[in-house]
Design a protein around this motif. Structure first.
Motif, PDB file in Angstrom:
ATOM      1  N   HIS A   1      12.137  10.028 -13.067  1.00 40.97           N
ATOM      2  CA  HIS A   1      11.293  10.351 -11.917  1.00 40.97           C
ATOM      3  C   HIS A   1      11.460   9.310 -10.812  1.00 40.97           C
ATOM      4  O   HIS A   1      11.400   9.648  -9.626  1.00 40.97           O
ATOM      5  N   ALA A   2      11.677   8.049 -11.197  1.00 40.51           N
ATOM      6  CA  ALA A   2      11.919   7.014 -10.187  1.00 40.51           C
ATOM      7  C   ALA A   2      13.179   7.323  -9.390  1.00 40.51           C
ATOM      8  O   ALA A   2      13.212   7.166  -8.159  1.00 40.51           O
ATOM      9  N   VAL A   3      14.228   7.776 -10.070  1.00 41.56           N
ATOM     10  CA  VAL A   3      15.458   8.153  -9.371  1.00 41.56           C
ATOM     11  C   VAL A   3      15.190   9.302  -8.411  1.00 41.56           C
ATOM     12  O   VAL A   3      15.697   9.320  -7.276  1.00 41.56           O
ATOM     13  N   GLU A   4      14.383  10.267  -8.824  1.00 39.76           N
ATOM     14  CA  GLU A   4      14.071  11.387  -7.935  1.00 39.76           C
ATOM     15  C   GLU A   4      13.253  10.920  -6.734  1.00 39.76           C
ATOM     16  O   GLU A   4      13.430  11.432  -5.619  1.00 39.76           O
ATOM     17  N   THR A   5      12.346   9.965  -6.940  1.00 42.80           N
ATOM     18  CA  THR A   5      11.573   9.419  -5.827  1.00 42.80           C
ATOM     19  C   THR A   5      12.491   8.732  -4.825  1.00 42.80           C
ATOM     20  O   THR A   5      12.372   8.930  -3.598  1.00 42.80           O
ATOM     21  N   VAL A   6      13.416   7.918  -5.326  1.00 44.30           N
ATOM     22  CA  VAL A   6      14.365   7.230  -4.443  1.00 44.30           C
ATOM     23  C   VAL A   6      15.281   8.238  -3.761  1.00 44.30           C
ATOM     24  O   VAL A   6      15.554   8.147  -2.556  1.00 44.30           O
ATOM     25  N   ARG A   7      15.756   9.235  -4.509  1.00 42.39           N
ATOM     26  CA  ARG A   7      16.627  10.250  -3.931  1.00 42.39           C
ATOM     27  C   ARG A   7      15.934  10.961  -2.764  1.00 42.39           C
ATOM     28  O   ARG A   7      16.558  11.224  -1.723  1.00 42.39           O
ATOM     29  N   ALA A   8      14.657  11.273  -2.919  1.00 40.71           N
ATOM     30  CA  ALA A   8      13.926  11.951  -1.844  1.00 40.71           C
ATOM     31  C   ALA A   8      13.878  11.089  -0.585  1.00 40.71           C
ATOM     32  O   ALA A   8      14.058  11.587   0.534  1.00 40.71           O
ATOM     33  N   HIS A   9      13.643   9.782  -0.747  1.00 38.54           N
ATOM     34  CA  HIS A   9      13.647   8.885   0.416  1.00 38.54           C
ATOM     35  C   HIS A   9      15.030   8.844   1.066  1.00 38.54           C
ATOM     36  O   HIS A   9      15.154   8.863   2.300  1.00 38.54           O
ATOM     37  N   LEU A  10      16.069   8.779   0.243  1.00 43.56           N
ATOM     38  CA  LEU A  10      17.430   8.698   0.774  1.00 43.56           C
ATOM     39  C   LEU A  10      17.808   9.982   1.517  1.00 43.56           C
ATOM     40  O   LEU A  10      18.352   9.938   2.636  1.00 43.56           O
ATOM     41  N   GLU A  11      17.529  11.116   0.913  1.00 42.33           N
ATOM     42  CA  GLU A  11      17.888  12.386   1.551  1.00 42.33           C
ATOM     43  C   GLU A  11      17.128  12.590   2.853  1.00 42.33           C
ATOM     44  O   GLU A  11      17.673  13.133   3.824  1.00 42.33           O
ATOM     45  N   ALA A  12      15.872  12.140   2.889  1.00 47.10           N
ATOM     46  CA  ALA A  12      15.101  12.254   4.134  1.00 47.10           C
ATOM     47  C   ALA A  12      15.708  11.401   5.242  1.00 47.10           C
ATOM     48  O   ALA A  12      15.520  11.692   6.435  1.00 47.10           O
ATOM     49  N   ALA A  13      16.448  10.360   4.852  1.00 52.53           N
ATOM     50  CA  ALA A  13      17.095   9.477   5.832  1.00 52.53           C
ATOM     51  C   ALA A  13      18.556   9.840   6.067  1.00 52.53           C
ATOM     52  O   ALA A  13      19.293   9.068   6.681  1.00 52.53           O
ATOM     53  N   GLY A  14      18.990  11.002   5.580  1.00 53.15           N
ATOM     54  CA  GLY A  14      20.336  11.468   5.864  1.00 53.15           C
ATOM     55  C   GLY A  14      21.400  11.068   4.867  1.00 53.15           C
ATOM     56  O   GLY A  14      22.593  11.266   5.122  1.00 53.15           O
TER      57      GLY A  14
ATOM     58  N   ALA B   1       0.830  -1.208   0.000  1.00 52.72           N
ATOM     59  CA  ALA B   1       0.000   0.000   0.000  1.00 52.72           C
ATOM     60  C   ALA B   1       0.864   1.258   0.000  1.00 52.72           C
ATOM     61  O   ALA B   1       0.574   2.232  -0.707  1.00 52.72           O
ATOM     62  N   ALA B   2       1.951   1.244   0.762  1.00 53.19           N
ATOM     63  CA  ALA B   2       2.828   2.417   0.820  1.00 53.19           C
ATOM     64  C   ALA B   2       3.559   2.637  -0.491  1.00 53.19           C
ATOM     65  O   ALA B   2       3.774   3.781  -0.917  1.00 53.19           O
ATOM     66  N   ILE B   3       3.936   1.546  -1.159  1.00 49.07           N
ATOM     67  CA  ILE B   3       4.690   1.661  -2.406  1.00 49.07           C
ATOM     68  C   ILE B   3       3.821   2.189  -3.539  1.00 49.07           C
ATOM     69  O   ILE B   3       4.341   2.716  -4.536  1.00 49.07           O
ATOM     70  N   CYS B   4       2.512   2.114  -3.415  1.00 46.18           N
ATOM     71  CA  CYS B   4       1.629   2.671  -4.451  1.00 46.18           C
ATOM     72  C   CYS B   4       1.951   4.140  -4.717  1.00 46.18           C
ATOM     73  O   CYS B   4       1.971   4.587  -5.872  1.00 46.18           O
ATOM     74  N   ALA B   5       2.225   4.900  -3.669  1.00 46.92           N
ATOM     75  CA  ALA B   5       2.547   6.320  -3.852  1.00 46.92           C
ATOM     76  C   ALA B   5       3.856   6.492  -4.613  1.00 46.92           C
ATOM     77  O   ALA B   5       3.981   7.401  -5.446  1.00 46.92           O
ATOM     78  N   ASP B   6       4.836   5.622  -4.354  1.00 42.67           N
ATOM     79  CA  ASP B   6       6.106   5.698  -5.077  1.00 42.67           C
ATOM     80  C   ASP B   6       5.912   5.383  -6.555  1.00 42.67           C
ATOM     81  O   ASP B   6       6.494   6.036  -7.429  1.00 42.67           O
ATOM     82  N   LEU B   7       5.116   4.373  -6.849  1.00 46.48           N
ATOM     83  CA  LEU B   7       4.843   4.022  -8.240  1.00 46.48           C
ATOM     84  C   LEU B   7       4.144   5.160  -8.963  1.00 46.48           C
ATOM     85  O   LEU B   7       4.483   5.487 -10.109  1.00 46.48           O
ATOM     86  N   ASP B   8       3.183   5.795  -8.301  1.00 46.03           N
ATOM     87  CA  ASP B   8       2.456   6.893  -8.929  1.00 46.03           C
ATOM     88  C   ASP B   8       3.347   8.103  -9.181  1.00 46.03           C
ATOM     89  O   ASP B   8       3.109   8.877 -10.116  1.00 46.03           O
ATOM     90  N   SER B   9       4.376   8.284  -8.366  1.00 44.32           N
ATOM     91  CA  SER B   9       5.250   9.452  -8.522  1.00 44.32           C
ATOM     92  C   SER B   9       6.372   9.216  -9.528  1.00 44.32           C
ATOM     93  O   SER B   9       7.185  10.112  -9.757  1.00 44.32           O
ATOM     94  N   SER B  10       6.405   8.050 -10.163  1.00 41.45           N
ATOM     95  CA  SER B  10       7.563   7.668 -10.971  1.00 41.45           C
ATOM     96  C   SER B  10       7.171   7.194 -12.371  1.00 41.45           C
ATOM     97  O   SER B  10       7.388   6.029 -12.727  1.00 41.45           O
ATOM     98  N   PRO B  11       6.635   8.073 -13.217  1.00 39.66           N
ATOM     99  CA  PRO B  11       6.209   7.641 -14.550  1.00 39.66           C
ATOM    100  C   PRO B  11       7.355   7.319 -15.497  1.00 39.66           C
ATOM    101  O   PRO B  11       7.129   6.725 -16.555  1.00 39.66           O
ATOM    102  N   THR B  12       8.593   7.715 -15.152  1.00 38.59           N
ATOM    103  CA  THR B  12       9.760   7.440 -15.995  1.00 38.59           C
ATOM    104  C   THR B  12      10.923   7.014 -15.103  1.00 38.59           C
ATOM    105  O   THR B  12      10.892   7.222 -13.884  1.00 38.59           O
ATOM    106  N   PRO B  13      11.994   6.460 -15.683  1.00 35.44           N
ATOM    107  CA  PRO B  13      13.171   6.141 -14.869  1.00 35.44           C
ATOM    108  C   PRO B  13      13.743   7.360 -14.155  1.00 35.44           C
ATOM    109  O   PRO B  13      14.226   7.247 -13.024  1.00 35.44           O
TER     110      PRO B  13
END
Length: 424
Positions: free
Chosen positions: A24-37, A10-22
């Motif tokens: 954008h997927a990198v930006e989605t992952v980058r946001a998670h990483l930066e939020a974790a330091g 259920a949580a990953i649904c938001a990540d999939l929706d935010s990543s229509p291209t490779p």
């Protein structure tokens, strides 16, 4: 056994929706990483910390703790950010019978029929002239701009006898307006608030606008675009974040590549030095010499995380009868004697033990011998790094469709198995 947990899907649904291209997927992952330091790694950074390096549709991230040294093995989870889709041609403007269309090229092994009669948006990256230099800008337009209507059954005399036959050049051209539509370059300029002559080039693609969601009785299914293979990307990212506070003996690494669907041969593909260069930076920061890197490589492991074929209830004869794969049956080990998957007995045993420690069920996939077997980043990564690889992933149906189906419990189990694996 670990309790089933659909909250991960259920949580990953938001990540999939935010990543229509490779990209954008990198930006989605980058946001998670930066939020974790996590921070970008540079030449003058020390080894200890949480680091990443992003480039186009690829991103590498890793954690080095105080107790890690040149002898520490690597535990790498690799996946790919790209999926089969429709990509806009360099000269896309087409007008047929007063209908404005966009020329597209089919990327990868797309199930082309699944793109028909859908509302499609546009997304990607555009290079614009900025002063004396160039700037890369991301674009995402979720309006229902494109549509590819299929031919009415009354006009297709062969449909009932031979099914739907699509020519990629003639039948996959989306329409996006009537009469005089703006040139595609002008459309991009409007999206970016620049002049049309400042738009230099683009990598734009269509994406299905239906949101990712849980579906079926008791929300048994996860349905979305790009499950192959962004689902693995986001599960792997969650696993890296889970172990970041307390990495084990191994150095945990996340490696997300682009262009797997077309062979992995690119600057950010698994068959390139993209990952190897970052590994060399890790070892250099730890003052590793040649013998130390050879020893560390021998003790290291890559988990090539990619979708696996679930046994289709309507086509059970297309599957190996003694290796049935179920949705919500747990992570799937993928094995192929001809090295389409890179799993060997040693890497299989390591992952099997990780699943046992994580208390998750495990399944084993082998293709029918008389049918072709797909491949993954696994063989390319093994050949590039000389590190043992195991291919594993989440079972799914309709692989390479514009909209794919997985089980809602499997992402949680796969995350648990990857977290154990990353600790080493």
């Amino acid at each position: 056994m670990r309790a089933p947990d659909p909250s991960v899907a259920a949580a990953i649904c938001a990540d999939l929706d935010s990543s229509p291209t490779p990209y954008h997927a990198v930006e989605t992952v980058r946001a998670h990483l930066e939020a974790a330091g996590f921070r970008p790694f540079t030449a003058d950074t020390g080894p200890v910390g949480r680091w990443f390096h992003a480039e186009g549709g690829g991103i590498i991230a890793w954690v080095v703790a105080e107790h890690h040294d040149a002898a520490s093995p690597l535990r790498i989870v690799g996946a790919h950010t790209d999926s089969p889709n429709l990509r806009i041609k360099p000269q896309p403007d087409v007008s047929t019978l007063g209908i404005a269309q966009l020329g597209v090229e089919v990327y990868g092994g797309a199930l082309t029929n699944s793109w028909l009669d859908r509302e499609l948006g546009l997304a990607g990256r555009v290079v614009v002239r900025s002063g004396d230099g160039l700037q890369v800008r991301l674009v995402r337009d979720d309006r229902p701009l494109l549509r590819i209507p299929q031919l009415a059954i009354h006009l297709d005399g062969e449909f009932r006898s031979s099914g739907l036959n699509l020519n990629r050049q003639r039948h996959m051209v989306p329409m996006w307006g009537l009469g005089e539509a703006p040139a595609f370059r002008e459309y991009l300029a409007d999206q970016l608030s620049v002049r049309a002559d400042e738009v230099v080039s683009w990598e734009m693609m269509a994406h299905d606008l239906s949101p990712a969601r849980l579906a079926g009785l008791d929300d048994a299914f996860l349905v979305s675009s790009r499950l192959d293979n962004q689902l693995s990307c986001f599960v792997a990212t969650r696993s890296l974040l889970e172990v970041a506070d307390g990495p084990g003996d191994a150095i945990p690494v996340l490696a997300l590549f682009d262009h797997e669907e077309v062979g992995s041969v690119s600057t950010t593909g698994a068959a390139s030095p993209f990952l190897r260069r970052q590994i060399e930076r890790i070892w250099a920061s730890l003052d590793a010499d040649l013998e130390a890197t050879i020893a560390a490589s021998s003790a290291s492991l890559v988990i090539s995380a990619d979708g696996a074929h679930a046994t289709h209830p309507n086509y059970a004869d297309r599957h190996e009868p003694d290796h049935r794969i179920a949705l919500n049956g747990g992570p799937v080990l993928k094995i192929n004697a001809n090295q389409r998957y890179a799993t060997d007995a040693t890497s299989q045993a390591v992952f099997e033990l990780a699943c046992r420690e994580a208390e998750v069920p495990i399944q084993r996939f082998v293709s029918r011998t008389d049918l072709a077997c797909g491949s993954t980043i696994g063989p390319a990564t093994a050949g590039e790094l000389g590190i043992g690889v195991v291919d594993a992933g989440v079972a799914q149906l309709a692989m390479h469709s514009a909209r794919e189906t997985a089980g809602s419990l499997d992402p949680g189990w796969f995350e648990a198995a990857l977290s154990v694996s990353l600790r080493g």
